[in-house]
Design a protein around this motif. Sequence first.
Motif, PDB file in Angstrom:
ATOM      1  N   PHE A 176       0.761  -1.323  -0.079  1.00 34.59           N
ATOM      2  CA  PHE A 176      -0.155   0.022  -0.083  1.00 34.59           C
ATOM      3  C   PHE A 176       0.691   1.174   0.092  1.00 34.59           C
ATOM      4  CE2 PHE A 176      -2.649  -3.195   1.749  1.00 34.59           C
ATOM      5  CZ  PHE A 176      -4.095  -2.968   1.089  1.00 34.59           C
ATOM      6  N   LYS A 177       0.955   1.971  -1.304  1.00 30.28           N
ATOM      7  CA  LYS A 177       1.572   3.117  -1.214  1.00 30.28           C
ATOM      8  C   LYS A 177       1.033   4.426  -0.456  1.00 30.28           C
ATOM      9  CE  LYS A 177       4.880   1.440  -4.178  1.00 30.28           C
ATOM     10  NZ  LYS A 177       6.251   1.365  -3.954  1.00 30.28           N
ATOM     11  N   LYS A 213       2.610   4.531   4.322  1.00 27.67           N
ATOM     12  CA  LYS A 213       1.785   5.530   5.023  1.00 27.67           C
ATOM     13  C   LYS A 213       1.427   5.058   6.314  1.00 27.67           C
ATOM     14  CE  LYS A 213       2.156   8.819   1.285  1.00 27.67           C
ATOM     15  NZ  LYS A 213       1.226   9.914   0.451  1.00 27.67           N
ATOM     16  N   GLY A 214       0.145   5.780   6.706  1.00 24.85           N
ATOM     17  CA  GLY A 214      -0.541   5.719   7.897  1.00 24.85           C
ATOM     18  C   GLY A 214      -1.486   4.382   7.584  1.00 24.85           C
ATOM     19  N   ALA A 226       5.586  -1.142   8.176  1.00 24.97           N
ATOM     20  CA  ALA A 226       4.792   0.023   8.489  1.00 24.97           C
ATOM     21  C   ALA A 226       5.181   1.065   8.870  1.00 24.97           C
ATOM     22  CB  ALA A 226       3.671  -0.505   9.130  1.00 24.97           C
ATOM     23  N   GLN A 227       4.597   2.343   8.853  1.00 20.52           N
ATOM     24  CA  GLN A 227       4.969   3.455   9.566  1.00 20.52           C
ATOM     25  C   GLN A 227       4.354   3.515  10.989  1.00 20.52           C
ATOM     26  OE1 GLN A 227       7.337   5.637   8.476  1.00 20.52           O
ATOM     27  NE2 GLN A 227       7.786   4.150   6.829  1.00 20.52           N
ATOM     28  N   ILE A 228       3.279   4.469  11.025  1.00 18.92           N
ATOM     29  CA  ILE A 228       2.582   4.348  12.194  1.00 18.92           C
ATOM     30  C   ILE A 228       1.256   3.449  12.143  1.00 18.92           C
ATOM     31  CG2 ILE A 228       1.181   5.844  13.724  1.00 18.92           C
ATOM     32  CD1 ILE A 228       3.205   7.779  13.109  1.00 18.92           C
ATOM     33  N   ALA A 286       8.403  -0.786  12.175  1.00 22.82           N
ATOM     34  CA  ALA A 286       7.299   0.048  12.113  1.00 22.82           C
ATOM     35  C   ALA A 286       7.940   1.410  12.965  1.00 22.82           C
ATOM     36  CB  ALA A 286       6.284  -0.609  12.999  1.00 22.82           C
ATOM     37  N   GLU A 287       7.467   2.401  12.827  1.00 24.50           N
ATOM     38  CA  GLU A 287       7.720   3.666  13.853  1.00 24.50           C
ATOM     39  C   GLU A 287       7.217   3.681  15.025  1.00 24.50           C
ATOM     40  OE1 GLU A 287       9.790   6.018  13.198  1.00 24.50           O
ATOM     41  OE2 GLU A 287      10.826   5.168  11.654  1.00 24.50           O
ATOM     42  N   ALA A 288       5.868   3.336  15.297  1.00 27.06           N
ATOM     43  CA  ALA A 288       4.934   3.378  16.488  1.00 27.06           C
ATOM     44  C   ALA A 288       3.652   2.531  15.910  1.00 27.06           C
ATOM     45  CB  ALA A 288       4.676   4.494  16.804  1.00 27.06           C
ATOM     46  N   LEU A 289       3.350   1.986  17.287  1.00 27.84           N
ATOM     47  CA  LEU A 289       1.966   1.077  17.177  1.00 27.84           C
ATOM     48  C   LEU A 289       0.982   1.521  18.504  1.00 27.84           C
ATOM     49  CD1 LEU A 289       0.291  -1.357  16.534  1.00 27.84           C
ATOM     50  CD2 LEU A 289       1.740  -2.804  18.126  1.00 27.84           C
TER      51      LEU A 289
END
Length: 239
Positions: free
Chosen positions: A64-65, A83-84, A98-100, A115-118
């Motif tokens: 998923f872009k 992205k989100g 993933a990102q967030i 991942a940045e955060a979950l």
Amino acid sequence: MKLQDVKSAGDVEIFDGEYGKISSAGDMAIRGKIRTETLKSMGDLHAAEDVIAGKIQIYGDADFKGTLTAEETQIYGDARFHKGVKIQDLKVFGNLRAQIIDADTFQVHGELEEAEALNAEKALFNGEFHVKQSMNLGKGEMNLAGKSTVKEIFCESLRVSSRESGYQGIFAGLVSRGKGGTLTVELIEGDELDLENTHCDTVRGRNIRIGKGSKIRRVEYQESLKIFEDGEVLEKEEF
């Protein structure tokens, strides 16, 4: 107005618009921003733009872009979110990047590679994960395989274990890189904490259990602290 349905016996391309049901027996390429009630792909899925959906099922790899917003998503393969991600119920049976991630219920049976955060009300990990910043959880359960890492965990309750019995059926193949695993984290803060195979600088909570394979520099507890098997705590303080 009745929404258009798309059904394909092979590969399919989907363009900008609103749809009812989308399904393909092959690979799916989403070329524009779409909104759909359901989306099902029996092959790989590539989405170039934002996707808003009710229920999503992908039996292949997913990329998923754009942003993904959905009520329920199941991916039986590797997944990449650039992205989100905002999903009520997300399950990935494979590897995830993933990102967030924002979810009510979040499950990974395999590996969360990066991942940045979950942020999740309920989170279940069967395997290995790597989160650069923080996890904000209601209830968390981690059945470890490999060397998992996260900077900070904030939660209501958390159970960390490393048991072969936690992996059953297809999950066993997804986390077959070795027996057991460890979690390395700087800070864990919550009400009810039950930790095994956890290496942490500071653990802070109400009721805390430190079990086998755990090495904790400092524990701050409010009501109870139990250290069992070969768990290690260098400093402890009741507050």
